[in-house]
Design a protein around this motif. Structure first.
Motif: not given
Lengths: 427, 404
Positions: B335-340
């Protein structure tokens, strides 16, 4: 002569003979190059640069590497040893579709694994050992027409469902290459795309895969105990999802039931499946009419609908190797080079050739990735060194399956393939 | 197409400023400042600049009594010069947030599509303007169907450049309509993107060349009007600075050492907070959930937000306490990756990038959750301490053995 030296000389002879046809990537002198040599003690030699096509070709012929890569990025100083000293100028957008990274049913037939913890073995693509739950495996991955067809389907989906209609990217700006093993690479060059940073590239990847989509923002909401769903009239992902739902609901009931129960897909329990099937015709009619958006299936609350939509998104989205597109310092296989795990050529193909392209049995000589074909019906003697070797079908003929110790006589391209796979030795 | 002088006066951050005021652009800053403070409007310009700083230090959402006239350009340029001279990230961030929010409110109030189009065009954004608005969907509420329309579409590259920093779900490309390279954006969203442009325009990097900065301040301080204004702003800051102190490291003494165990995604949010940068919604949620999961005291978590331009202690207290009651789990790595928000690459963090569990790279496991990062780091630190302790013990024993 060891098998590795044999393969190295074979690659060397190929590069020598094909010197003139080795493609030259655009902005060659600004790209970093990397080799993986045949000698096992050296992992990768990178941070190399070539000023001219001849310099590159001389080097390839001299070293005949097992794997050859170049960067998607352009640098002022591609040979600087530290990334921060390379003076980054920008990076092409690269999309890698590789069957290694996602499940295909054919893997149950040809991908073999042995659990490193308990020695249990099997086929397919498990996350964990079914016996001891460990996740360390020795793997032997194979290639077949089915998985290459799935990879082709994914790249076509990428181009015709996303890159052209949504991103407005022109066909002529895309370069496609068969990876030489189990997938395809797509490269888009252009100054605008080159300037995107990793965060911005992640946004593109998320769009292509449907990762972290917000169903709420697309319209899924619970209001007065009613679930309001998505509308196919909303352009973008909402429409893509609803078209897929419609397609799914139009399948025969028995097929829907099978897919909903499949633990690799929806993985619904029997109760939910029964309820879904009872209401599926009403649901389909509602979607077709598009007048109302109240989704009413007994037992389906927001959580179940999200689970359902998540699987639909998986089917709509493209299965791609995300880090390849996001990481701006990645090296990718050089077009026209040979893949050291198969002996196949990393074959560039034109967009209009994609539909009929058949990597394992390509009739068009110009784009055939199987380059070590047998001349004059010569065969090569090998001994199988791996416990089990799956069946291989190349150029319409089947070879194997084999077991350890078996002595075989096969055509040259099969011998090269088995040697590159390190499952056999020359005798 | 040429943008009007009136719009440039109203929004002096527009690139066309150079065209209309090229005489200013060619002057050295010292000469420009001298000219301002020798002009009959010098008091008014200085007052307006001071007003912006006061509003920023008071956490206001808009600049009070903001006037739009030809002095506005001088106010903007002087503001930028003072930010450079102050060389303080916390102040720069507060001013950038306030000034850009003010621009947003003004554009929203005006709600003039043709102006927004002109502004976007001047900013070099690839944009399409539709009049009448173009339909791109349908909003169905019960039996009521309402078409979704907009005047604007923006090229996805420009959209990503401006939106990828916003880190909110609504701005994710996936959640927007993208057709033939253009994203359909509501007027408000486009203005929000322009606000981001304005904010970036004011974010002057802190300079490391302290000697040049000192020489510059010395030179411009000879201009009395500038010196008075600069000193007033500095004394205002000294008065208010305490309110924005980043108290994270100071207050949590017992757990101070834990800072070295944090994953880069957490360090980045803490760094932004320390610099007074505005945190996106997901960044706020993430840091609160993460620190609460490690059982940090509520008061300490609240204090992290004290540097933020929109800090409201009462509201923050309510929200942090609510999060504690709800016991939320912090976002996982995917999720952190997707949220940048994943910073593994930026910080080149070995544990995040290469994983753990084995020396053989093919057998290493990649982290799935940032809390696992803390646990692994803690484990490694303990092992290291244990090893050093044993080593020291062995060294102490060695001479004894020799004596024996």
């Amino acid at each position: 002569m060891t098998d590795l030296i044999y393969l190295k000389r074979l690659f060397q002879a190929y590069y020598q003979e094909e010197r003139e046809s080795i493609p030259i990537v655009n902005s060659l002198n600004l790209r970093e190059f990397g080799f993986i040599p045949w000698e096992k003690k050296v992992f990768m030699k990178r941070h190399m640069k070539f000023e001219t096509p001849d310099e590159l070709k001389d080097n390839i012929i001299q070293n005949a590497p097992k794997h050859l890569y170049s960067s998607g990025s352009l640098y002022m100083l591609p040979d600087a040893k530290e990334m921060e000293n390379k003076k980054y100028l920008g990076c092409d957008l690269i999309i890698d579709i590789d069957v290694d990274h996602f499940y295909t049913p054919c893997k149950n037939n040809h991908d073999l694994w042995v659990c490193k913890e308990c020695g249990n073995k099997g086929s397919g693509m498990p996350d964990k050992c079914p016996k001891c739950k460990a996740s360390k495996f020795s793997k032997l991955n194979w290639v077949c027409d089915d998985c290459l067809d799935i990879a082709k389907k994914e790249i076509k989906k990428l181009i015709y469902d996303f890159l052209i209609p949504d991103f407005g990217i022109n066909e002529k700006d895309m370069k496609i290459a068969f990876s030489g093993h189990r997938g395809y690479h797509l490269k888009i060059e252009g100054d605008e795309l080159r300037s995107l940073n990793s965060d911005e590239r992640r946004e593109i990847v998320d769009y292509l895969t449907g990762n972290n989509i917000s169903f709420e923002l697309l319209g899924l909401i619970e209001r007065s105990k009613e679930i309001h769903g998505l509308s196919k009239e909303n352009l973008g992902w909402s429409q893509k999802i609803m078209r897929k739902v419609e397609e799914f609901l139009s399948k025969p009931k028995t097929e829907i039931e099978r897919i909903l129960l499949d633990d690799k897909r929806f993985n619904f329990s029997q109760n939910y499946v029964s309820s879904f099937l009872n209401y599926k015709d009403d649901f389909l009619e509602l979607i077709k009419k598009g007048e109302r958006n109240v989704w009413a299936i007994e037992g389906f609350g927001l959580i179940m609908w999200k689970k359902f939509l998540k699987e639909i998104v998986k089917q709509v989205g493209v299965e791609l190797d995300e880090p390849v597109s996001i990481d701006i310092h990645r090296l990718i296989r050089y077009p026209g080079s040979l893949h050291g795990k198969t002996g196949f050529k990393v074959q560039e193909i034109n967009m209009n050739e994609l539909e009929d392209f058949n990597p394992l049995d390509e009739p068009n000589e110009r784009i055939d990735p199987i380059v070590f074909k047998t001349e004059k019906n010569l065969s090569y003697k090998l001994e199988i060194t791996e416990m089990e070797v799956p069946m291989t079908k190349i150029k319409g003929a089947k070879y194997g399956p084999y077991v350890k110790g078996e002595k075989i006589e096969v055509p040259h391209h099969i011998a090269v393939f088995l040697l590159c796979k390190e499952v056999a030795k020359l005798i | 197409m040429s943008i009007s002088n009136e719009l440039v006066n109203r929004y002096p951050w527009l690139p066309s400023l150079k065209k209309y005021y090229n005489d200013i652009g060619e002057k050295p800053p010292v000469e420009f400042i001298a000219e301002i403070f020798n002009s009959p409007d010098n008091h008014q310009i200085a007052e307006r600049v001071l007003n912006i700083f006061k509003a920023a230090f008071d956490n206001l959402e808009e600049i009070p009594n903001y006037q739009i006239d030809n002095l506005n350009v001088y106010v903007y340029l002087l503001l930028k010069i003072i930010l450079y001279a102050l060389n303080n990230k916390l102040i720069t961030n507060r001013i950038a947030n306030l000034y850009s929010k003010n621009a947003y409110s003004d554009m929203e109030r005006e709600n003039n599509e043709s102006d927004i189009y002109e502004i976007s065009h001047d900013l070099g954004l690839k944009i399409n303007y539709y009049d009448p608005p173009i339909e791109y969907g349908l909003k169905i509420v019960k039996d009521h169907r309402e078409p979704r329309r907009t005047n604007f579409t923006i090229h996805y590259i420009d959209y990503l450049r401006l939106a990828s920093n916003l880190r909110d779900e609504y701005r994710k490309l996936t959640n927007n309509t993208l057709i033939n390279g253009f994203v359909f954006v509501q007027n408000k969203t486009l203005i929000r993107l322009i606000q981001e442009y304005v904010r970036n325009k004011l974010l002057i990097e802190e300079t490391d060349d302290k000697a040049s900065l000192k020489a510059f301040i010395k030179e411009v301080s000879r201009i009395q009007g500038f010196k008075d204004l600069y000193d007033k702003i500095l004394s205002l800051w000294v008065e208010r600075k305490e309110d924005f102190d980043f108290t994270f490291k100071i207050d949590i003494k017992s757990k101070e050492e834990l800072l070295t165990l944090y994953p880069p995604c957490v360090l980045e949010v803490l760094k932004k907070a320390e610099e007074g940068q505005n945190l996106a919604h997901h960044e706020r949620l993430y840091i609160v959930w993460f620190l609460l999961a490690l059982e940090y005291p509520v008061e300490n978590v609240i204090n992290i937000f004290s540097t933020l331009p929109d800090f409201d202690r009462e509201q923050t207290t309510y929200q942090v306490e609510y999060a504690k009651r709800k016991n939320y789990t912090p976002y996982q790595c995917s999720t952190l990756k997707s949220l940048g928000l994943c910073m593994a690459e930026k910080y080149k963090d070995e544990l995040c990038l290469t994983g753990y569990g084995s020396k053989d790279p093919t057998e290493r496991k990649l982290l799935k959750h940032p809390l696992a990062y803390v646990r692994i780091k803690q484990y490694r630190t303990e092992k290291e301490e244990e090893y050093l302790k044993n080593l020291a013990k062995r060294k102490l024993e060695e001479p004894k053995n020799q004596n024996d």
